[in-house]
Design an enzyme around this catalytic site. Structure first.
Site, PDB file in Angstrom:
ATOM      1  N   GLU A  71     -15.582  79.688  50.916  1.00 36.28           N
ATOM      2  CA  GLU A  71     -14.577  79.244  51.635  1.00 36.28           C
ATOM      3  C   GLU A  71     -13.670  80.519  51.954  1.00 36.28           C
ATOM      4  O   GLU A  71     -12.323  80.326  51.705  1.00 36.28           O
ATOM      5  CB  GLU A  71     -14.008  78.092  51.281  1.00 36.28           C
ATOM      6  CG  GLU A  71     -14.736  76.893  50.982  1.00 36.28           C
ATOM      7  CD  GLU A  71     -14.104  75.528  50.598  1.00 36.28           C
ATOM      8  OE1 GLU A  71     -12.853  75.815  49.956  1.00 36.28           O
ATOM      9  OE2 GLU A  71     -14.171  74.482  50.873  1.00 36.28           O
ATOM     10  N   GLU A 108     -20.702  71.607  49.984  1.00 35.76           N
ATOM     11  CA  GLU A 108     -19.867  70.809  49.042  1.00 35.76           C
ATOM     12  C   GLU A 108     -19.391  69.414  49.752  1.00 35.76           C
ATOM     13  O   GLU A 108     -19.536  69.482  50.886  1.00 35.76           O
ATOM     14  CB  GLU A 108     -18.518  71.544  48.642  1.00 35.76           C
ATOM     15  CG  GLU A 108     -18.613  72.696  47.962  1.00 35.76           C
ATOM     16  CD  GLU A 108     -17.273  73.358  47.821  1.00 35.76           C
ATOM     17  OE1 GLU A 108     -16.279  72.670  47.706  1.00 35.76           O
ATOM     18  OE2 GLU A 108     -17.283  74.523  47.493  1.00 35.76           O
TER      19      GLU A 108
HETATM   20  C1  GLA Z   1     -13.161  73.692  47.580  1.00 35.04           C
HETATM   21  C2  GLA Z   1     -14.054  74.909  47.035  1.00 35.04           C
HETATM   22  C3  GLA Z   1     -14.388  74.432  45.636  1.00 35.04           C
HETATM   23  C4  GLA Z   1     -13.250  73.319  44.934  1.00 35.04           C
HETATM   24  C5  GLA Z   1     -13.059  72.236  45.668  1.00 35.04           C
HETATM   25  C6  GLA Z   1     -12.518  71.332  44.998  1.00 35.04           C
HETATM   26  O1  GLA Z   1     -14.056  73.113  48.476  1.00 35.04           O
HETATM   27  O2  GLA Z   1     -14.878  75.496  47.563  1.00 35.04           O
HETATM   28  O3  GLA Z   1     -14.293  75.669  44.713  1.00 35.04           O
HETATM   29  O4  GLA Z   1     -12.282  74.240  44.629  1.00 35.04           O
HETATM   30  O5  GLA Z   1     -12.591  72.640  46.833  1.00 35.04           O
HETATM   31  O6  GLA Z   1     -12.165  70.213  45.761  1.00 35.04           O
END
Ligand code: GLA
Length: 678
Positions: A144, A308
């Site tokens: 990210e 995710e």
């Molecule tokens: C983001 C990050 C993860 C984690 C999640 C928590 O998506 O990529 O590493 O911090 O949020 O919700």
């Protein structure tokens, strides 16, 4: 085609004896993928050139033995302490010139040359070791980019920004002219006078200095430069990985407008689009996430990987109460991903962590690793996915309607808002929501997309315009396309300076057959309303937030919305212009939900866009997938109440093989997979 279903896993945080039982549970649930190592740099390389691969070798082997495919990540999102020591000046400096300290994550500048070398080295070393590992299914670069941090404003970035500007403008005179620096005596006499601004686009870059108002050309170019910096940083790692692997390389983006990076550029060289998809597990709405899914689906033309996915709440990591995932929510979000074109869905995360800044963050297994109801729900979903795989792989989400999303437009609106009552992203979201509520698939695409594929194109408030973009839009309409553009179209040039040498909407006045002569954000003290007359519908609706004041100038321009009341009574505000074989609609006013829906019906009908025969109530997501003779409709009920639908045709439920015709009941939070019978 294999669909991947699983969860992100952090073995580096757990003692070795937990690995085997944890991974065995994944297999027993029918999961077949995981994502690992994106924050594990210090476990892989604890000090300069001191690599420890033994633990990762064991984890990779165990995963492979249990048929769990691995997305392996380069760990550059969390540089270890020794790397920070070795690279003085690598820490991110925020817009207020505050250094982001080590001890959390994303504390790096993407332009820092020493840090770049370390990132490339660790990425290359991982790829060399695991590039051909049998467990490997793909690579994720970093994690990210920019999340929660925004651009960097350090001295290295300042120098690189000047180099970037020299490439864009060639001469300082050209830059001064393009940015309009004559205003407030901002003219530059030398390149060295140009510094990073102290104001950027929301949400990260709120200046601490009161009353600070920067030149709009300067701040917009800094956003572009910063986005290019992350793209270049990613490309360096990508190039380090590729020689050692033939598996797909991606990054996990955050949804179309969550940070300061142009995802069209970022994903240009990547094999698939990776996206972190966090729909609310309790809300009855799905559209924000659906818009992100559409954008991801269209970024590379290949089915996106959801690296995710929401797993719920419980303990709050970021403050505020985070609702737990009620029964059915994890199945619902998984089907949301697969129905909308995803090839992979990995929850965040497999097992709740005990340690660190994200301790007790939501997960499938709680701290104790005991499988409970969430685990059982994944097991059920995995078996459904197995059954549906053939239908998913033979069908795609296709669309007759495109919604343009432009980062330049997004940044221009956000850096210099002309009203705090609307944002580009909200306007784009409102248009998307109104379209999908009609049971349509909508493709979210860039300004450079091939528009001829679409019967209808929706262009939300394209505030920046160039002759080239205008020519492409004209060619689309003249060739038979139907275009709808909304207020604040073509107000400024690509440098964020007002278009003054021709009527507005700049370069498009002839296409729409209108001139914008004034603008009006709407005033609660004036009794102004808007009268709509589309032929099919005559009504009066609210005027608020914004309207452009139009004069029709085309011979074939029809007025379908006029101002009622106030000094503006009778003025056109929504128009339709015939141009060549197509139609160009100008929606000069911000409209509330029902009125927007009425106008969209008019445009959809004019464009002969076919809708699904199944009419869905609010809160029910309909995704239609077609391929060959197959026509499969997914219905996802995001509400808690059962709904009754009329199928208007004969369908087979692909899960139960039962036939349904006419009335169809869908339970609250349930999903249906219906194949249309001819
Ligand atoms: C983001 C990050 C993860 C984690 C999640 C928590 O998506 O990529 O590493 O911090 O949020 O919700």
């Amino acid at each position: 085609m294999t669909y991947y279903y699983g969860a992100a896993y952090y073995p580096e945080q757990w003692p070795e004896h937990t690995w085997e039982p944890d991974i065995r549970l994944m297999k027993q649930a029918g999961l077949n993928a995981t994502r690992i190592a994106e924050f594990a740099w210090s476990r892989i390389e604890s000090s300069p050139d001191c690599y420890d691969w033994t633990w990762l070798d064991k984890v990779m082997k165990l995963l492979h033995e249990n048929d769990i495919g691995v997305v392996l990540c380069t760990p550059s999102a969390s540089p270890p302490m020794w790397v920070v020591d070795a690279c003085p000046g690598m820490l991110n400096i925020d817009v207020n010139r505050i250094e982001r300290p080590a001890g959390a994550r994303r504390h790096y500048c993407p332009n820092n040359p020493e840090y770049r070398l370390h990132s490339v080295r660790i990425a290359g070393a991982m790829a060399q070791r695991y590039g051909n590992h049998p467990a490997l299914i793909g690579w994720q670069i970093d994690n990210e980019f920019g999340e929660g941090v925004g651009p960097c404003y350090c001295d290295v970035c300042a120098a690189e920004f000047r180099n970037w500007l020299k490439e864009q403008y060639a001469s300082l005179e050209a830059l001064n002219e393009a940015w309009g620096t004559v205003f407030w005596s901002g003219q530059y006499n030398s390149w060295d006078q140009i510094k990073p601004p102290m104001q950027g686009s929301r949400p990260f870059a709120q200046p601490l200095i009161p009353g600070l108002r920067h030149n709009p050309g300067w701040v917009l170019d800094y956003e572009r430069f910063s986005s290019d910096s992350f793209v270049a940083y990613q490309n360096l790692q990508e190039n380090a990985v590729r020689p050692h692997t033939d598996k797909p390389v991606t990054h996990n983006g955050m949804g179309l407008a969550s940070n300061n990076i142009d995802y069209y550029d970022l994903f240009k060289t990547l094999d698939v689009c990776g996206y972190d998809c966090y729909p609310s597990v309790v809300a009855e709405s799905y559209s924000a996430s659906s818009r992100n899914m559409s954008h991801s689906r269209n970024l590379t033309g290949k089915p996106p990987w959801i690296l995710e996915l929401s797993s719920g709440g419980g303990f709050s990591t970021w403050g505020g109460a985070r609702p737990q995932a009620p029964p059915g929510a994890l199945r619902l979000v998984a089907w949301h991903v697969f129905a909308n074109g995803g090839e992979m869905a990995l929850y965040f995360q497999w097992r709740m962590m005990a340690k660190g800044a994200e301790q007790l963050e939501s997960s499938i297994l709680e701290l104790d690793g005991v499988p409970r109801r969430k685990y059982e729900e994944l097991k059920r979903t995995a078996s459904e996915l197995k059954r549906l795989e053939p239908w998913l792989s033979q069908t795609q989400v296709k669309s007759d309607v495109a919604l343009i999303f432009s980062y330049d437009h997004h940044w221009a609106h956000s850096l210099k808002p002309f009203s705090n009552s609307f944002s580009y992203s909200d306007q784009s979201g409102a248009l998307y929501d109104a379209l999908v509520a009609k049971g349509l698939n909508v493709d979210v695409v860039s300004l450079e997309a091939d528009l001829t594929k679409y019967r209808m194109v929706v262009l939300p408030s394209p505030i920046l315009m160039t002759p080239e973009i205008a020519a492409a839009l004209k060619s689309y309409v003249h060739g038979g396309g139907v275009l709808l553009s909304t207020f604040l179209t073509g107000v400024k040039d690509w440098h964020n300076v007002g278009i003054w040498d021709r009527p507005l909407p700049g370069y498009l006045d002839d296409l729409f057959g209108v001139n914008v002569v004034e603008v009006d954000p709407g005033c609660p003290d004036l009794p102004t309303r808007i009268a709509l007359d589309t032929g099919a519908c005559k009504c009066e609706v609210k005027h608020s937030v914004w309207s452009d004041v139009l004069e029709t100038v085309g011979r074939d321009t029809d007025v379908i919305g006029r101002i009622v009341g106030s000094y503006r009574a009778g003025e056109p505000v929504i128009t339709r212009n015939r141009a060549g074989k197509g139609l160009a609609y100008y929606l000069g006013a911000w409209l509330e939900k029902d009125a927007l829906s009425t106008i969209l019906d008019e445009v959809l009908n004019a464009a002969s866009v076919l809708r699904s025969p199944i009419i869905v109530p609010e809160g029910v997501e309909l995704i239609r997938r077609t391929g060959g003779n197959l026509d499969v409709t997914f219905l996802l009920n995001w509400t808690y109440a059962p709904v009754t639908l009329n199928l208007n045709g004969l369908y087979t439920d692909l899960m139960t093989d039962r036939r349904h015709e006419g009335v169809f009941e869908l339970a609250g939070r349930d999903v249906a997979y219906l194949r249309k019978e001819s």
